[in-house]
Design an enzyme around this catalytic site. Structure first.
Site, mmCIF file in Angstrom:
data_model
loop_
_atom_site.group_PDB
_atom_site.id
_atom_site.type_symbol
_atom_site.label_atom_id
_atom_site.label_comp_id
_atom_site.label_asym_id
_atom_site.label_seq_id
_atom_site.Cartn_x
_atom_site.Cartn_y
_atom_site.Cartn_z
ATOM 1 N N SER A 100 0.792 -1.238 0.000
ATOM 2 C CA SER A 100 0.000 0.000 0.000
ATOM 3 C C SER A 100 0.819 1.280 0.000
ATOM 4 C CB SER A 100 -0.959 0.005 1.194
ATOM 5 O OG SER A 100 -2.036 -0.870 0.967
ATOM 6 N N LYS A 103 0.074 3.690 -2.714
ATOM 7 C CA LYS A 103 -0.993 4.692 -2.666
ATOM 8 C C LYS A 103 -0.456 6.118 -2.579
ATOM 9 C CE LYS A 103 -4.608 1.674 -0.785
ATOM 10 N NZ LYS A 103 -3.961 0.412 -0.434
ATOM 11 N N SER A 155 -6.059 3.318 4.272
ATOM 12 C CA SER A 155 -5.429 2.539 3.201
ATOM 13 C C SER A 155 -6.480 1.760 2.419
ATOM 14 C CB SER A 155 -4.369 1.586 3.765
ATOM 15 O OG SER A 155 -3.494 1.150 2.755
#
Length: 642
Positions: A100, A103, A155
């Site tokens: 993640s 991101k 997230s």
């Protein structure tokens, strides 16, 4: 939206590329690279790095040779964001999955192409993405700028997909890779906007450069990651960031998938400068324990690195520093145990009224939890928006946003073996397990089938494998785990002893939790004692009890054939409540905050603290207990009540 429709102009990309290339060429030329694996002996002999006459006149030095921090990550980098200097690094150019952390690029690209704060719509495909964080509904419309909050706080994989689909998913992912090329992230590639794909890869060095760009040019994105929560008219999103509240934290992003392990980009303001703090970035890939890795690297920097004075080729050291020994793993694991957590009913009403729906506010006075290696508690009910009330006398279903808040507070593992976890049926139970996994909280006491429920949850710290099993003695019997059915472990399982024996063989030390006893009784009963003693005889080390909602007595127990500290067990029959809305007595508005130092040889140091709830259900007062040493042969065979 199609990029060829005017949202992205190639002329703009070319100009931006020239600007960023010049900026990062300067940024990169100032790097002093020291690989702590290949050149560990040279870390302490790093030469001061001279800056250009027109730039800031700072340099760093490290007097201590060979004082390398303990880091589990496969690759990491510690660098100064203002000068571009690299202080410590390992495998900085080796590619690993980013999870993640991807991101950050998703947010950067969406921010750049968002024209006039567009409105995106939640699609079926986005909702089908793995993970439930975000709490979106099919067809729901939301400002692109609002989507940055679930993306960076919780997230949310759904938020990443909603953004990408709004701007044409294929073109969006292509733009992510183009942006990486513009920023000279030569070893970085993206396959999706969420980081679920193992083909989303980068290096510790590329992530450092990305962090440097966002820190200087898009600081508003970092500011989002420092928020505890954010609300709009329909949603409240809580941060699951472990570093919130840590001294000097400037923002960042972490991630986890099985292929990537734990990843992180974390920025801190660190007091190592002659004239104040320095902005330091730490990037990690392939970590087994990101929080401890970052903590150890920060400690190393604070003890060994100093910026100051006018840099020059022959500059002497500005400040003398005393040497420190080589960093070694501690000889013990610090465990913290909390009682029942129930954030529905009166607690939910209080959070909505007093904290605007921000569940993380409940933990704002419990920063002490992050000092422990492992934090365990009992989750008294599902955390889900699925299922239906089965009609119990008291039925609980917590808002899903409590899960990121629990992670952000420092909770490592939760027992789901209790009488309320099935209040809204199988669907809510399954959803709760998925949300815990998505937020990197381990669970025990139940699973998607019997095999998972019987397998101990294992957390490895400092080379010690600590296992957890959970059992309920209070039902619900219909929710027992079966070969092909989700459910819980029951103390009435005919294989009770076998399950514990098998689990104990897979770990160094096994902790077994029981949801047992009678409500509001301050003394344990014979059944609790029988189950606890039997579990220790089967190989358990520590027994943790929940359900009575009040604190009960503790006990040191060992079987008659025990001859060493490793087989001496400790029992806390009931920890009481950690967060619950039982305001009718003082005893239910407090609980035991049990700290145990578990040493390699099996000896223990136990501290029974008391934590009290205030009138808005925040744990806000910790009454410290006295540390007790427990080891063989001081403890003879049999039991000793404490």
């Amino acid at each position: 939206m199609n990029f060829s429709g005017g949202k992205i102009r190639w002329g703009f990309l070319v100009i931006l590329g020239i600007i960023v290339s010049v900026s990062f060429a300067s940024f990169s030329l100032r790097n002093a690279i020291h690989d702590t694996v290949a050149q560990s002996a040279n870390v302490g002999n790093a030469s001061p790095v001279a800056q250009a006459d027109t730039g800031p006149k700072y340099f760093y030095f490290n007097k201590i040779s060979g004082a390398i921090p303990k880091v589990t990550a496969s690759a990491y980098l510690v660098g100064d964001l203002d000068t571009g200097e690299i202080i410590l690094t390992k495998n900085q150019n080796q590619k690993f999955p980013t999870a993640s952390v991807s991101k950050l690029m998703t947010a950067l690209v969406a921010d750049e192409i968002n024209g006039g704060d567009e409105v995106a719509q939640v699609t079926k495909r986005a909702l089908a993405t793995y993970g439930e964080n975000g709490g979106f509904r099919l067809g729901e419309k939301m400002k692109v700028s609002d989507l940055f909050y679930p993306l960076l706080l919780e997230s949310s994989n759904d938020a990443a997909e909603i953004l990408a689909e709004h701007f044409d998913r294929e073109a969006f992912v292509k733009k992510m890779n183009q942006e990486a090329a513009i920023l000279q992230l030569s070893e970085t590639s993206y396959e999706d906007p969420s980081g679920l794909s193992p083909k989303n890869q980068s290096t510790a060095y590329d992530l450092f450069k990305l962090a440097g760009f966002i820190h200087k040019e898009k600081h508003e994105l970092l500011d989002i990651t420092t928020l505890r929560s954010y609300s709009n008219k329909k949603h409240n999103w809580s941060s699951n960031n472990q570093f919130l509240g840590d001294s000097g934290y400037l923002g960042g992003k972490s991630g986890f998938t099985d292929p990537a392990k734990e990843t992180a980009v974390s920025l801190f303001s660190v007091p190592i400068g002659e004239n104040g703090n320095r902005s330091i970035a730490i990037t990690l890939l392939g970590s087994k324990d990101r929080y401890k890795d970052v903590e150890n690297l920060l400690k190393f920097v604070k003890k060994n690195i100093y910026y100051g004075g006018v840099a020059g080729a022959n500059t002497a050291w500005i400040k003398q520093k005393d040497g420190i020994p080589e960093i070694k793993d501690p000889d013990f694991v610090t465990l913290s145990f909390l009682g029942d957590i129930m954030l529905d009913r009166g607690v939910k009403s209080s959070v909505l009224k007093n904290f605007g729906g921000d569940y993380s506010a409940l933990f704002e006075k419990m920063g002490v939890l992050k000092k422990s290696d492992i934090v365990f508690a009992n989750l008294e009910g599902p955390a889900s928006d699925k299922g239906s009330d089965r009609g119990n006398l008291y039925s609980f279903e917590m808002d899903p946003s409590v899960v990121p808040a629990l992670k952000g507070a420092g909770i490592s593992i939760l027992s789901v073996a209790n009488n309320h976890i099935g209040d809204f049926g199988h669907e809510a139970f399954i959803d709760t397990l998925a949300r815990l996994k998505e937020n990197e909280i381990q669970y025990t006491g139940g699973g998607i089938n019997r095999a998972e429920a019987e397998t101990p949850a294992v957390i490895e710290k400092y080379g010690m494998k600590i296992g957890f099993l959970g059992f309920t003695d209070k039902g619900p019997e219909w929710l027992r785990a079966k070969d092909d059915q989700t459910g819980l472990l029951s103390v009435n399982d005919p294989r009770f002893d076998e399950i514990i024996v098998n689990a104990s063989k897979q770990v160094d030390y096994l902790i077994v939790s029981f949801h047992f006893g009678e409500e509001y009784e301050k003394k344990h009963n014979n059944r609790q004692e029988k189950l606890a003693h039997e579990a220790i005889d089967d190989g358990a080390k520590i027994i943790i009890g929940t359900h009575p909602h009040v604190m009960e007595d503790t006990e040191v127990y060992s079987s008659k054939d025990c001859t060493q500290s490793s087989c001496v067990g400790y029992i806390a029959y009931s920890l009481g409540n950690f967060i619950f809305d039982q305001i009718f007595s003082a005893d239910t508005m407090k609980g035991m905050f049990l700290n145990i130092k578990l040493y390699r040889d099996g000896s223990m140091a136990v501290t029974k603290n008391t934590v009290r709830l205030n009138d808005v259900f925040q744990p806000d007062t910790v009454v410290p207990g006295k540390e007790e040493k427990i080891k063989f042969p001081e403890v003879k065979s049999g039991a000793l009540l404490l």
